[in-house]
Design a protein around this motif. Sequence first.
Motif, PDB file in Angstrom:
ATOM      1  N   GLN A   1      34.167 -23.959  10.212  1.00 18.56           N
ATOM      2  CA  GLN A   1      35.166 -22.888  10.111  1.00 18.56           C
ATOM      3  C   GLN A   1      36.183 -23.026  11.255  1.00 18.56           C
ATOM      4  O   GLN A   1      37.386 -22.908  11.041  1.00 18.56           O
TER       5      GLN A   1
ATOM      6  N   ASN B   1      31.628 -19.815   5.753  1.00 22.08           N
ATOM      7  CA  ASN B   1      31.910 -18.531   6.375  1.00 22.08           C
ATOM      8  C   ASN B   1      30.675 -18.135   7.177  1.00 22.08           C
ATOM      9  O   ASN B   1      29.569 -18.093   6.636  1.00 22.08           O
TER      10      ASN B   1
ATOM     11  N   SER C   1      29.463 -20.814   1.084  1.00 15.67           N
ATOM     12  CA  SER C   1      30.829 -20.906   1.616  1.00 15.67           C
ATOM     13  C   SER C   1      30.807 -21.184   3.114  1.00 15.67           C
ATOM     14  O   SER C   1      29.841 -20.874   3.814  1.00 15.67           O
TER      15      SER C   1
ATOM     16  N   GLU D   1      35.762 -25.772  -0.264  1.00 18.92           N
ATOM     17  CA  GLU D   1      35.577 -24.627   0.634  1.00 18.92           C
ATOM     18  C   GLU D   1      34.106 -24.252   0.795  1.00 18.92           C
ATOM     19  O   GLU D   1      33.781 -23.266   1.433  1.00 18.92           O
TER      20      GLU D   1
ATOM     21  N   GLU E   1      29.683 -15.306   8.413  1.00 17.32           N
ATOM     22  CA  GLU E   1      29.023 -14.077   7.943  1.00 17.32           C
ATOM     23  C   GLU E   1      28.125 -14.368   6.739  1.00 17.32           C
ATOM     24  O   GLU E   1      27.019 -13.838   6.633  1.00 17.32           O
ATOM     25  N   THR E   2      28.595 -15.230   5.840  1.00 16.20           N
ATOM     26  CA  THR E   2      27.802 -15.602   4.669  1.00 16.20           C
ATOM     27  C   THR E   2      26.556 -16.368   5.093  1.00 16.20           C
ATOM     28  O   THR E   2      25.472 -16.128   4.572  1.00 16.20           O
TER      29      THR E   2
END
Length: 100
Positions: free
Chosen positions: A89, A52, A50, A22, A54-55
């Motif tokens: 993603q 993601n 990650s 992930e 936003e990360t």
Amino acid sequence: MKKRKIPMRKDIVTGEMAPKKELVRIVRDKEDNVSIDPTGKKSGRGAYISLNVETAKRAQKEKTFDKVFETKVDPQFYEDLVAYVDHQQARRELFNNENA
């Protein structure tokens, strides 16, 4: 059947542990070049983030990899990282929905 151990890694931005699948590995080589390592096998110092968006944007804002690798990272790298994470993603959501 024996249960397999899932390799865990720490997300450098959030500090949370997550399964290695992930996360994406970011690597700094001997020439201080920082790059995305989708295979996880490039030689050099690695750090994980990650998958993601936003990360990734938080890492861009805080210049996380400048601090982690103690080197000046090209702003274009952060742009590429956000785009790569966004793409991964979207792929994960698409293929997980097909398999459901």
